[in-house]
Design a protein around this motif. Structure first.
Motif, PDB file in Angstrom:
ATOM      1  N   PHE A  29       0.825  -1.221   0.000  1.00  0.00           N
ATOM      2  CA  PHE A  29       0.000   0.000   0.000  1.00  0.00           C
ATOM      3  C   PHE A  29       0.857   1.269   0.000  1.00  0.00           C
ATOM      4  CE2 PHE A  29       0.648  -1.704   4.226  1.00  0.00           C
ATOM      5  CZ  PHE A  29       1.215  -0.644   4.883  1.00  0.00           C
ATOM      6  N   LEU A  30       2.173   1.102  -0.055  1.00  0.00           N
ATOM      7  CA  LEU A  30       3.044   2.275   0.065  1.00  0.00           C
ATOM      8  C   LEU A  30       3.693   2.605  -1.274  1.00  0.00           C
ATOM      9  CD1 LEU A  30       4.438   4.265   2.129  1.00  0.00           C
ATOM     10  CD2 LEU A  30       6.309   2.621   2.185  1.00  0.00           C
ATOM     11  N   ARG A  31       3.461   3.828  -1.717  1.00  0.00           N
ATOM     12  CA  ARG A  31       4.095   4.301  -2.951  1.00  0.00           C
ATOM     13  C   ARG A  31       5.072   5.412  -2.584  1.00  0.00           C
ATOM     14  NH1 ARG A  31       2.622   0.543  -4.733  1.00  0.00           N
ATOM     15  NH2 ARG A  31       0.812  -0.088  -5.924  1.00  0.00           N
ATOM     16  N   VAL A  32       6.336   5.222  -2.843  1.00  0.00           N
ATOM     17  CA  VAL A  32       7.296   6.306  -2.603  1.00  0.00           C
ATOM     18  C   VAL A  32       7.912   6.722  -3.925  1.00  0.00           C
ATOM     19  CG1 VAL A  32       7.827   5.572  -0.245  1.00  0.00           C
ATOM     20  CG2 VAL A  32       9.252   4.743  -2.122  1.00  0.00           C
ATOM     21  N   ARG A  33       8.292   7.980  -3.974  1.00  0.00           N
ATOM     22  CA  ARG A  33       8.907   8.489  -5.200  1.00  0.00           C
ATOM     23  C   ARG A  33      10.404   8.146  -5.162  1.00  0.00           C
ATOM     24  NH1 ARG A  33       7.927  14.692  -6.594  1.00  0.00           N
ATOM     25  NH2 ARG A  33       5.777  13.991  -6.405  1.00  0.00           N
ATOM     26  N   LEU A  34      10.850   7.350  -6.102  1.00  0.00           N
ATOM     27  CA  LEU A  34      12.249   6.908  -6.134  1.00  0.00           C
ATOM     28  C   LEU A  34      13.103   7.910  -6.934  1.00  0.00           C
ATOM     29  CD1 LEU A  34      11.464   3.158  -6.798  1.00  0.00           C
ATOM     30  CD2 LEU A  34      12.229   4.143  -4.636  1.00  0.00           C
ATOM     31  N   PRO A  35      14.348   8.162  -6.583  1.00  0.00           N
ATOM     32  CA  PRO A  35      15.039   7.620  -5.409  1.00  0.00           C
ATOM     33  C   PRO A  35      14.464   8.183  -4.116  1.00  0.00           C
ATOM     34  CG  PRO A  35      16.364   9.343  -6.414  1.00  0.00           C
ATOM     35  CD  PRO A  35      15.180   9.135  -7.318  1.00  0.00           C
ATOM     36  N   PHE A  36      14.433   7.323  -3.077  1.00  0.00           N
ATOM     37  CA  PHE A  36      13.806   7.712  -1.818  1.00  0.00           C
ATOM     38  C   PHE A  36      14.794   7.587  -0.653  1.00  0.00           C
ATOM     39  CE2 PHE A  36      11.184   6.937   1.968  1.00  0.00           C
ATOM     40  CZ  PHE A  36      10.400   8.088   1.910  1.00  0.00           C
ATOM     41  N   ILE A  37      14.753   8.592   0.237  1.00  0.00           N
ATOM     42  CA  ILE A  37      15.644   8.609   1.403  1.00  0.00           C
ATOM     43  C   ILE A  37      14.877   8.113   2.627  1.00  0.00           C
ATOM     44  CG2 ILE A  37      17.116  10.039   2.861  1.00  0.00           C
ATOM     45  CD1 ILE A  37      17.238  12.049   0.505  1.00  0.00           C
ATOM     46  N   LEU A  38      15.397   7.064   3.274  1.00  0.00           N
ATOM     47  CA  LEU A  38      14.778   6.505   4.472  1.00  0.00           C
ATOM     48  C   LEU A  38      15.142   7.342   5.698  1.00  0.00           C
ATOM     49  CD1 LEU A  38      15.875   2.808   3.880  1.00  0.00           C
ATOM     50  CD2 LEU A  38      13.708   3.824   3.211  1.00  0.00           C
TER      51      LEU A  38
END
Ligand SMILES: [Zn+2]
Length: 343
Positions: free
Chosen positions: A52-61
């Protein structure tokens, strides 16, 4: 700036170290120079990818950040450059019925630093000014990076959800986890009887030092059997858990009639079985918990300044060793927080 980021989801080898553009702050946002960033289990999930999680790549944790303010947007006038801060990682809309009722962690527009917004595995991060928590001078950067997620989550579970009372029995799973070690300290403040579990005697001794009175080594002992023995078959009033499948059924059986179980995670798997007969016949309550309200932070901050709670730091690694940090969490060898420090 230098950052650790993912360009695709997957194993620890997907954590890359390199150059990314500096974040651009605007409005009431501020720019913070990251001095330390704690590693949380949610980082592992974001790295692996969630359905259910969409992150915009590149992504910083990176959810747990401590640092200093280096630039202030035009709408953040009350904040001074140079202020030492911890970051409250939950960003809510401030306008919905939950936000206006002070339940900002229930906001339908809730976003989390390092989960849906770029996080703290970097030299710089931007955040709304209302998410800054002043950092007491006695707390180091590395210690500060142990605090927000652990104590916020534990506070919401122990007090807001379970409503723990003095003299009650509480079982806190995984003393070595950051939520576990924080929950032990909070439960001790109200004089509860604390039972905790860990996978080694060394971890259990550290848990004792934090205030746990009854210790169970889950590698040698069955925790359900031990809880029944310790409480003379009565059971506990509250269970604090984030292990999921592996402990769920036995955790429900640990509860006394009218008991409350609070869960904030499922590190061993999320398809846990529930025998509903125990729930209705014994009046059990099951709570889900996620993050904390901003208001809780005033109290947590005060306790921290008074030295009544303390951050639990396992070790500090340079940001370049983020892969190693994730491995440590996967192996569950740490007691307390693994913290990354940028150059
Ligand atoms: Zn809202």
């Amino acid at each position: 700036m230098k950052a650790v980021y993912i360009a695709e989801h997957g194993g620890v080898d997907k954590l890359l170290y390199g150059e990314l553009p500096d974040p651009v702050h605007e409005g009431s946002e501020v720019l913070v120079r990251v001095r330390a960033c704690g590693v949380n289990h949610v980082d592992l999930w974001v790295r692996q990818g969630l359905p259910f999680l969409r992150v915009r790549l590149p992504f910083i944790l990176g959810v747990d950040v401590a640092g200093e303010v280096v630039a202030v947007g035009p709408g953040a006038r009350s904040v001074e450059v140079g202020t030492r801060v911890m970051l409250f990682p939950g960003i809510s809309c401030g306008r919905c019925e939950h936000c206006l009722a002070g339940e900002d962690n229930l906001c339908p527009h809730y976003e989390l630093l390092g989960k849906s917004l770029p996080g703290g595995y970097a030299q710089l991060v931007k955040i709304p000014s209302q998410n800054l928590i002043p950092l007491p001078a006695t707390i180091t950067w590395e210690e500060a990076a142990c605090i927000p997620v652990a104590f916020g989550t534990a506070w919401n579970m122990v007090f807001e959800k379970a409503g723990l009372h003095p003299g009650e029995w509480i079982l806190i799973h995984a003393a070595g986890s950051t939520v576990g070690s924080a929950a032990i300290q909070l439960a001790r403040l109200v004089g509860a009887n604390i039972i905790t579990t860990a996978g080694s005697d060394e971890k259990l001794e550290k848990a004792r030092a934090l205030g746990a009175q009854y210790l169970i080594n889950y590698r040698r002992q069955d925790f359900l059997h031990e809880v029944r023995r310790i409480t003379k078959k009565r059971g506990v009033d509250v269970v604090i858990e984030h292990i999921g499948e592996e402990v769920w059924e036995r955790s429900l059986l640990c509860l006394a009639t009218g008991g409350r179980l609070v869960t904030c995670g499922a590190t061993s798997g999320y398809q846990a079985k529930t025998d509903l007969r125990h729930v209705f016949f014994r009046h059990l309550q099951i709570f889900g918990s996620n993050s904390a309200t901003k208001a809780a932070w005033f109290k947590i901050s005060r306790l921290l300044q008074e030295g009544k709670i303390r951050p639990v730091l396992d070790r500090v690694l340079p940001l370049t060793e983020a892969q190693q940090a994730h491995r440590l969490l996967e192996e569950r060898t740490q007691f307390g927080k693994v913290v990354l420090v940028p150059e």
